[in-house]
Write a protein that holds these residues in place. Structure first.
Motif, PDB file in Angstrom:
ATOM      1  N   TYR A   1       0.818  -1.207   0.000  1.00 46.64           N
ATOM      2  CA  TYR A   1       0.000   0.000   0.000  1.00 46.64           C
ATOM      3  C   TYR A   1       0.860   1.270   0.000  1.00 46.64           C
ATOM      4  O   TYR A   1       1.906   1.323   0.630  1.00 46.64           O
ATOM      5  CB  TYR A   1      -0.934  -0.012   1.212  1.00 46.64           C
TER       6      TYR A   1
ATOM      7  N   GLY B   1       1.146   3.710   2.921  1.00 46.60           N
ATOM      8  CA  GLY B   1       1.282   2.954   4.154  1.00 46.60           C
ATOM      9  C   GLY B   1       2.584   2.197   4.281  1.00 46.60           C
ATOM     10  O   GLY B   1       3.274   2.270   5.297  1.00 46.60           O
TER      11      GLY B   1
ATOM     12  N   GLY C   1       6.894   2.912   6.367  1.00 47.02           N
ATOM     13  CA  GLY C   1       5.962   1.954   6.958  1.00 47.02           C
ATOM     14  C   GLY C   1       6.666   1.043   7.958  1.00 47.02           C
ATOM     15  O   GLY C   1       7.855   0.829   7.869  1.00 47.02           O
TER      16      GLY C   1
END
Length: 235
Positions: A168, A171, A235
């Motif tokens: 993602y 993310g 992340g």
């Protein structure tokens, strides 16, 4: 003639100059004798974007670039390759070289080592090029937390590759581009927008209404850093 983003050693450029007709350059080369030029400060614009990425906490960055030259030290075919420092330094494509240089400047200012940057170049600039380059960058340096791309086309392709693999953005991975094309803005890409239409208008004006002094002029246009939805802390 309007010469758009040609390599310094492009044989067609030499043929154009032999015609002794008016010439205007858009972007590159930057040192065509007697030719006016319109462009942007690619290095400064990319430096601002890289400073932003570093400020988010990223310390390992992959840089996905367009083709940096015709050959790559061998006769084999390739689609993406890791580019070493010499390859970047000697590129005849000054726009790509300056954008990479802007990232290097930001890393140096932050006290990060040169090997914190993994540069991957693409032989083509197509809808799958950025994905292939992202895959190579991440397999070469698994610690990468941000992929900076020298064009929006590469960035969009890289995002599609990541999404297909459940990675993602932002993310797990930050992705940035450069250019500010409509699709990039629509998708919320963090990028640098440049006035491409205005470049064309000014090039046309320079060609049809050359300066009365007869001396070439250079116009450097402003850019805008767009902090979209694709950049965040590691992340």
């Amino acid at each position: 003639f309007v010469v758009y983003a040609a390599a310094e050693e492009d044989p067609y450029l030499q043929l154009v100059l032999q015609r002794h007709l008016p010439v205007v350059v858009v972007d590159q080369p930057t040192d065509v004798p007697g030719a006016s030029r319109v462009g942007i400060d690619d290095r400064r614009a990319m430096r601002a974007l890289a400073d932003f990425v570093v400020s988010l906490g990223h310390r390992e960055i992959g840089l996905l670039a367009m083709k940096l030259g015709d050959g790559h030290g061998d006769d084999g075919e390739w689609s993406v390759r890791v580019a070493d420092a010499a390859r970047v330094r000697d590129t005849p494509f000054s726009v790509q070289g300056e954008r990479i240089g802007g990232v290097c400047d930001a890393l140096a200012a932050a006290g990060l080592p040169a090997d914190a940057l993994t540069v991957v170049e693409c032989s083509e600039h197509g809808p799958e090029s950025g994905g292939a380059a992202a895959e190579l960058a991440l397999s070469t340096t698994p610690r990468i937390t941000a992929l900076m791309c020298t064009t929006d086309v590469l960035a969009i392709s890289a995002m599609d590759f990541l999404r297909a693999r459940g990675i993602y953005v932002p993310g797990r991975m930050t992705v940035t581009g450069f250019d500010g094309i409509p699709e990039a803005i629509k998708r919320g890409l963090t990028t640098v927008a440049q006035p491409s239409m205005e470049k064309g208008r000014i090039a046309g004006r320079m060609l049809h209404s050359p300066p009365r002094s007869g001396l070439p002029i250079v116009e450097i246009l402003p850019t805008e850093l767009i902090r979209g939805r694709t950049a965040g802390p590691p992340g």
